[in-house]
Structures are given as structure tokens and as C-alpha cells.
Write an enzyme that holds these catalytic residues in place. Structure first.
Site, PDB file in Angstrom:
ATOM      1  N   TYR A   7      65.321  95.576 -33.955  1.00 11.81           N
ATOM      2  CA  TYR A   7      64.039  95.515 -33.231  1.00 11.81           C
ATOM      3  C   TYR A   7      63.434  96.898 -33.023  1.00 11.81           C
ATOM      4  CZ  TYR A   7      65.252  90.665 -32.499  1.00 11.81           C
ATOM      5  OH  TYR A   7      65.586  89.357 -32.709  1.00 11.81           O
TER       6      TYR A   7
ATOM      7  N   HIS B  94      73.864  88.640 -28.870  1.00  8.59           N
ATOM      8  CA  HIS B  94      74.320  89.231 -30.128  1.00  8.59           C
ATOM      9  C   HIS B  94      75.738  89.799 -29.970  1.00  8.59           C
ATOM     10  CE1 HIS B  94      69.936  90.034 -31.630  1.00  8.59           C
ATOM     11  NE2 HIS B  94      70.344  88.800 -31.872  1.00  8.59           N
TER      12      HIS B  94
ATOM     13  N   ARG C 177      61.267  84.289 -30.126  1.00  6.50           N
ATOM     14  CA  ARG C 177      62.488  85.011 -29.722  1.00  6.50           C
ATOM     15  C   ARG C 177      62.414  86.471 -30.181  1.00  6.50           C
ATOM     16  NH1 ARG C 177      68.262  84.626 -28.817  1.00  6.50           N
ATOM     17  NH2 ARG C 177      69.459  85.717 -30.419  1.00  6.50           N
TER      18      ARG C 177
ATOM     19  N   ARG D 194      67.012  80.528 -28.719  1.00  4.39           N
ATOM     20  CA  ARG D 194      66.944  79.858 -30.021  1.00  4.39           C
ATOM     21  C   ARG D 194      66.487  78.426 -29.780  1.00  4.39           C
ATOM     22  NH1 ARG D 194      71.903  82.685 -29.855  1.00  4.39           N
ATOM     23  NH2 ARG D 194      72.048  84.397 -31.372  1.00  4.39           N
TER      24      ARG D 194
ATOM     25  N   HIS E 122      61.263  80.779 -34.061  1.00  3.47           N
ATOM     26  CA  HIS E 122      62.118  81.961 -33.894  1.00  3.47           C
ATOM     27  C   HIS E 122      61.289  83.231 -33.711  1.00  3.47           C
ATOM     28  CE1 HIS E 122      66.383  82.763 -33.745  1.00  3.47           C
ATOM     29  NE2 HIS E 122      66.204  83.897 -34.394  1.00  3.47           N
TER      30      HIS E 122
ATOM     31  N   LYS F 267      75.138  80.210 -29.985  1.00  4.65           N
ATOM     32  CA  LYS F 267      75.655  80.601 -31.297  1.00  4.65           C
ATOM     33  C   LYS F 267      76.959  81.378 -31.126  1.00  4.65           C
ATOM     34  CE  LYS F 267      74.090  82.646 -35.654  1.00  4.65           C
ATOM     35  NZ  LYS F 267      72.981  83.338 -36.346  1.00  4.65           N
TER      36      LYS F 267
END
Length: 363
Positions: free
Chosen positions: A345, A336, A313, A220, A310, A245
Site C-alpha cells: 500500500y 496480514h 478494502r 473481505r 475488494h 483468512k
């Protein structure tokens, strides 16, 4: 000869009431407006603007009088609604609570701004008297009436619930508020050719290294600019992402090609505190500056897609999936919490789709 006109307008810009002076391109008028103290040009508004004071308004009329027609039909008063003293104290308490719980600066800003807009809406009502019905009314008459996004709507409702739970010790039943379904948007992905073109575009080794590291490690933007030199472990060929995050640390593989590029960058710039520093030594590079670097690259490559940082990524994750990397590993590399987040994805990977033969081909 056409009569020249300037248009005066009063509006809120960056949370301040400003006087706008609008006119077509004219160097003479530009020089005149620059005589006003604190006159600024806004690319967003495409206009010059100054503080909204009686003194500035008088000066504008004096400067442009007899030189141009002045259209002031949009010069209407703006009433700035402020929250009550009680609300200000409680909002400060809420901010301190968020900080004590180590919420990220972005989350604190989002939540406090959301609560402030709610408290302004009910500036004449004691906070203790606010009910579920008031939240529903705010949702209908402020959020929906102003056509704000579904994500903003969810943010505000979540902030209101947390505010009343922590500060007022009152439960707001958000289930009574009509919540929008979050749209299932697919991530934007670039082809490997497009990524290569973007990463080859910068002539500045720092810019090249920053963009390349985002793509090669799936970072990120905030994770990249928070990196420190010691986070690059050249012995183990990994990058350590600290406090990402969700307050999580993780590691990601470091490409040998990227390591060579980072060494070239390090020899030239010799960063001290952060891996990528701004113009002042020891200060982290700004995300805004990095976005501008990407824009310059897009102009050079003539890629017309509205590419954001982004996207690199998203492209990293999709290209890993298409090369056969297990989804579980991709989840770990991206940081994640849930595999469901990573599974999106699979919807943009074209590897298996390209094997499907269209019935049109048999016609």
C-alpha cells in the site's frame, strides 16, 4: 427478404455438455425454443441452451424445419474425458484429508478441481507411474498451451505436490517445473470522493450498511457475510472477525457512524443467525448478490472503473496510511501474516508523491 438463420453448437457449459441454439433477437424464435423442455438462457453465452440429448436435437430440427435455415457446422461431438476409478478413489481420499485439516471450502474446491484436471490429462496412466516429467509435460502441454494464468499454474502445481505427498506418499519436485514469477500488481484504490459516492448510492439500508462496513473495517467479502450479530460489540466499539483468512480471529475498530447505521438496519430487518441474511431467515447473504448491489451503485454514480468489492478494502488500507496510521497497525487490522503484504500500500499512497515537484514545472 433476408433468410433467417439459427446456429446450433455443442459445447461444455458449467461442466455439462449443452446444445446451444443461437439466433438474433426474435420473439417468434424465442417462443419456439422455449417449447424445448429445460431450455435456459445464458447471459454468458448470449444463447439459449438445452441438455445434449438425441431427443432434444430431433425436436430442434422438427420445430425449426421449414421456418429457418439451420447452420449445424459447429455441431461437432465432444468427448468427455473422465478420471479412472482408481483416481476417483484417491481424489476422494485427498478431499477427505483436506477437510480433516480444516482447509477452507474454497481451497478444497480449488485443489480438487486442479487435481481433477491433471488426472484427466493422464486418465490412461496408473497414478503410481506418474513422475516429475509428467508434471512438466502437463505444465507445457495443458496449462501453457491453453494460455492459463500464472496464478492458475501455481495453484495446480501446489495442488499436485500436496496430492502426491499425502495420498501417494510420493515427493514431486516442483522445482523442476518452470514456475512463473508472480506479477507485482498494485492494489486498485478509489479516492475518498469515489468511496463516498458509492456508499451514498444505495437507498436500501441493508445494502448501505454492508458496503459501508466493508470499507470502514477493511473487511473481505467472505468476512462480512459470515458476521453474526454478536460480533458487533457496541460497548467497546469493535467488530470481531472470526475465522478469517488463515483461520485467524482479529478485531477492528467500529465507527460510531457505522454503529448508528447498523442500529437503523437492525431495527428494520431483525436478523437472527447472521448479521446480514438473504431472502430466507437464517441464511447468510450471498456474495454474488452483494456484487450485484455494488454494480447497481456504480451505475448510479456513473463510475466507469471496473470496481470490485475488494477495492473497498484496498481503499481502506491506503486511506489509513495516507492519514498517518502506522503500517504495523494496518497489518493487524487487515489480518496480514507478513508486513510485506501490507507494504504494497505504500506504493499506491499518493500523500508523499504529491510533495514531489516534477522538473517539467520548472521549464
Amino acid at each position: 427478404m433476408a433468410v433467417k438463420i439459427i446456429q446450433l453448437e455443442r459445447l461444455i457449459h458449467q461442466k455439462q455438455v449443452r446444445l446451444l441454439v443461437r439466433f438474433g433477437f426474435d420473439d417468434y424464435f424465442k417462443n419456439l425454443v422455449q417449447e424445448l423442455e429445460g431450455a435456459l438462457w445464458s447471459n454468458t453465452l448470449k444463447s439459449w441452451h438445452v441438455d445434449d440429448t438425441d431427443e432434444n436435437l430431433t425436436k430442434i430440427y422438427a420445430i425449426f424445419k421449414d421456418k429457418v435455415d439451420i447452420d449445424d457446422t459447429f455441431l461437432v461431438p465432444i468427448v468427455v474425458v473422465k478420471i479412472s476409478e482408481e483416481a476417483a478413489v484417491m481424489l476422494n481420499d485427498f478431499t477427505l484429508w483436506l477437510k480433516s485439516k480444516r482447509y477452507s471450502p474454497n481451497t478444497i474446491k480449488t485443489y480438487t478441481e486442479s487435481i481433477k484436471s491433471f488426472l484427466k490429462f493422464y486418465h490412461n496412466k496408473p497414478i503410481a507411474e506418474i513422475t516429475n516429467q509428467d508434471v512438466i509435460t502437463f505444465n507445457n502441454e495443458y496449462i501453457l498451451a491453453n494460455n492459463y494464468s500464472a496464478s492458475f499454474q501455481n495453484q495446480v502445481v501446489n495442488a499436485i505436490k500436496l496430492f502426491f505427498k499425502t495420498v501417494e506418499n510420493k515427493m514431486i519436485d516442483v522445482d523442476l517445473v518452470h514456475r512463473p514469477k508472480r506479477p507485482k500488481l498494485l492494489p486498485n484504490v478509489l479516492s475518498k470522493g469515489e468511496v463516498k459516492a458509492i456508499l451514498d448510492a444505495p437507498t436500501n439500508v441493508k445494502h448501505k450498511a454492508m458496503l459501508s462496513l466493508i470499507y470502514s473495517c477493511g473487511l473481505r467479502c467472505g468476512e462480512l457475510i459470515n458476521l453474526k450479530p454478536n460480533d458487533i460489540d457496541s460497548c467497546r466499539n469493535i467488530v470481531v472477525i472470526r475465522n478469517g483468512k488463515g483461520k485467524k480471529d482479529r478485531i477492528t475498530p467500529l465507527s460510531i457512524k457505522i454503529l448508528d447505521l447498523l442500529r437503523e438496519y437492525f431495527k428494520k430487518y431483525k436478523p437472527s443467525t447472521y448479521l446480514f441474511e438473504g431472502q430466507n431467515k437464517g441464511e447468510k447473504y450471498s456474495d454474488r448478490s452483494l456484487q450485484l448491489v455494488l454494480k447497481q451503485c456504480l451505475r448510479k454514480t456513473k463510475i466507469t472503473k471496473p470496481v470490485a468489492l475488494h477495492w473497498l478494502r484496498h481503499s481502506y488500507a491506503t486511506h489509513l496510511l495516507e492519514s498517518g496510521t502506522d503500517l504495523r497497525y494496518i497489518q493487524e487490522l487487515l489480518g496480514h501474516n507478513s508486513s510485506k503484504t501490507t507494504e504494497i500500500y505504500t506504493h499506491v499512497s499518493t500523500k508523499n508523491l504529491q510533495l514531489i515537484k516534477s522538473p517539467f514545472d520548472d521549464l
